[in-house]
Design a protein around this motif. Structure first.
Motif, PDB file in Angstrom:
ATOM      1  N   ALA A   1       0.824  -1.208   0.000  1.00  0.00           N
ATOM      2  CA  ALA A   1       0.000   0.000   0.000  1.00  0.00           C
ATOM      3  C   ALA A   1       0.859   1.259   0.000  1.00  0.00           C
ATOM      4  N   GLU A   2       0.235   2.361  -0.333  1.00  0.00           N
ATOM      5  CA  GLU A   2       0.854   3.690  -0.291  1.00  0.00           C
ATOM      6  C   GLU A   2       2.110   3.784  -1.153  1.00  0.00           C
ATOM      7  N   GLY A   3       2.053   3.174  -2.341  1.00  0.00           N
ATOM      8  CA  GLY A   3       3.119   3.365  -3.313  1.00  0.00           C
ATOM      9  C   GLY A   3       4.378   2.573  -3.084  1.00  0.00           C
ATOM     10  N   TYR A   4       4.296   1.499  -2.284  1.00  0.00           N
ATOM     11  CA  TYR A   4       5.504   0.693  -2.018  1.00  0.00           C
ATOM     12  C   TYR A   4       5.568  -0.478  -2.994  1.00  0.00           C
ATOM     13  N   TYR A   5       6.798  -0.902  -3.317  1.00  0.00           N
ATOM     14  CA  TYR A   5       6.982  -2.090  -4.153  1.00  0.00           C
ATOM     15  C   TYR A   5       8.306  -2.755  -3.820  1.00  0.00           C
ATOM     16  N   GLY A   6       8.264  -4.085  -3.764  1.00  0.00           N
ATOM     17  CA  GLY A   6       9.470  -4.869  -3.531  1.00  0.00           C
ATOM     18  C   GLY A   6       9.659  -5.884  -4.638  1.00  0.00           C
ATOM     19  N   LEU A   7      10.905  -6.096  -5.035  1.00  0.00           N
ATOM     20  CA  LEU A   7      11.238  -7.030  -6.103  1.00  0.00           C
ATOM     21  C   LEU A   7      12.458  -7.857  -5.718  1.00  0.00           C
ATOM     22  N   ALA A   8      12.364  -9.151  -5.952  1.00  0.00           N
ATOM     23  CA  ALA A   8      13.515 -10.044  -5.878  1.00  0.00           C
ATOM     24  C   ALA A   8      13.790 -10.508  -7.304  1.00  0.00           C
ATOM     25  N   LEU A   9      14.859 -10.030  -7.893  1.00  0.00           N
ATOM     26  CA  LEU A   9      15.190 -10.323  -9.293  1.00  0.00           C
ATOM     27  C   LEU A   9      16.214 -11.448  -9.314  1.00  0.00           C
ATOM     28  N   LEU A  10      15.776 -12.611  -9.755  1.00  0.00           N
ATOM     29  CA  LEU A  10      16.632 -13.788  -9.684  1.00  0.00           C
ATOM     30  C   LEU A  10      17.750 -13.760 -10.704  1.00  0.00           C
ATOM     31  N   SER A  11      17.533 -13.083 -11.826  1.00  0.00           N
ATOM     32  CA  SER A  11      18.524 -13.061 -12.889  1.00  0.00           C
ATOM     33  C   SER A  11      18.405 -11.769 -13.675  1.00  0.00           C
ATOM     34  N   THR A  12      19.481 -10.999 -13.732  1.00  0.00           N
ATOM     35  CA  THR A  12      19.558  -9.796 -14.558  1.00  0.00           C
ATOM     36  C   THR A  12      20.967  -9.740 -15.148  1.00  0.00           C
ATOM     37  N   PRO A  13      21.228  -8.849 -16.106  1.00  0.00           N
ATOM     38  CA  PRO A  13      22.595  -8.710 -16.615  1.00  0.00           C
ATOM     39  C   PRO A  13      23.608  -8.338 -15.537  1.00  0.00           C
TER      40      PRO A  13
END
Length: 326
Positions: A251-263
């Motif tokens: 809520a209130e504009g929050y975001y979480g990301l776990a990126l398993l694979s990126t460059p």
């Protein structure tokens, strides 16, 4: 370096939604925009870490919880019939019912599910609440600990104390806490510390040993059942169906990301739109993923139109993102 979403009406900028974010990788903070030290409540983005209690207490094994129940424990779900069915089954495995949930009730977030309830002349129950899975998981953990289920929402309850310790261990900082919209504690951390926790969700083998198996199990359940984590058309589900990520809105504009694979290898991200705009958050999340080398293909959040009450296009939203790389 800055992150913002501009709202255009015609050719003029009518509004700006400013944001801060932190990107954590191997060795520490690798990129940021705005203030990575901004202390902000994770709100529902904390749910993957709260769900770890199912494994830390042995509740998942004791009650025979499958991946669908685990995924729902992390969810801000849309209240579809499937979500309600899994929530009811979850509680049934505990020998409990909807009356044991203290989250309250709200209409389904899904327009179709909401309209179906209205046509049937029914009101929403706690099972329709987007946090019902999280609350069922807290009840399961309480039973596994031999703690009372009554008052499981209170900060001093053993389940909430465990959740606070768990997030603190993964973030490497003691979280602040306050009451969330669903009555249980929610936690606040600097964005860089929250991003560290999401990095460990992407790379469980780098977490303290006591948390590795739980992180792996939660990550797997979310990735294999993204439709339970949010719902059709929701950004979390959309991204997890297309990319090697664990995505969790709050809520209130929050975001979480776990990126398993990126460059640039596995990464953890914590992002906060400072005025709480969910629409701006989603535009910025997609722009950030592209900046980190991940493309989900065309999305509803690429330069979305602003429409008036007649449905006429009158403007659009556009992300502006400048990352500072360390």
């Amino acid at each position: 370096m800055k992150a913002e979403v501009l709202v255009y009406r015609g050719g003029l900028v009518e509004n700006r939604h400013r944001a801060s974010l932190a990107v954590y990788g191997e060795g520490g903070l690798v990129a940021y925009a705005g203030s990575p030290a901004l202390v902000s409540y994770l709100r529902s983005s904390a749910k993957p870490f709260q769900a770890l209690a199912l494994f830390l207490t042995g509740a998942a094994e004791r009650f025979g919880l499958g991946e669908e129940e685990i995924a729902l424990a992390t969810a801000s779900h849309d209240g579809t019939p499937l979500h309600v069915e899994v929530a009811a089954r979850f509680l049934g495995k505990l020998g409990l019912g909807p009356e044991h949930l203290v989250c309250g009730a709200h209409p389904p977030l899904s327009k179709e599910a909401r309209q179906a309830l209205e046509r049937a002349g029914l009101g929403p129950t706690p099972l329709h609440h987007n946090c019902s899975g999280k609350h069922a998981a807290m009840l399961a953990a309480a039973l596994a600990l031999g703690a009372p289920t009554e008052g499981y929402e209170r900060p001093e309850h053993p389940v909430q104390a465990l959740n606070r310790r768990t997030l603190g261990a993964l973030a490497g900082a003691e979280p602040l806490h306050a009451t969330d919209g669903c009555s249980v504690p929610t936690f606040a951390l600097p964005l860089a510390r929250a991003a560290r926790a999401f990095y460990l969700l992407a790379r469980p083998e780098e977490a303290p040993e006591a948390y590795r198996e739980a992180l792996l199990r939660v990550q797997g359940a979310m990735r294999r059942h993204p439709h339970l984590v949010a719902g059709p058309g929701s950004i979390d589900t959309f991204l997890m169906e297309r990319l090697p990520v664990v995505a969790k809105r709050g809520a209130e504009g929050y975001y979480g990301l776990a990126l398993l694979s990126t460059p640039k290898g596995p990464l953890g991200v914590a992002l906060k739109v400072e005025d709480g705009s969910a629409q701006a958050r989603e535009v910025l999340v997609v722009a950030l993923l592209r900046a980190l080398g991940l493309s989900p293909g065309p999305t509803p959040w690429d330069r979305p139109e602003v429409r008036n009450h007649r449905g006429l296009p009158v403007g659009h939203l556009e992300a502006r993102l400048e990352l500072a790389w360390l």
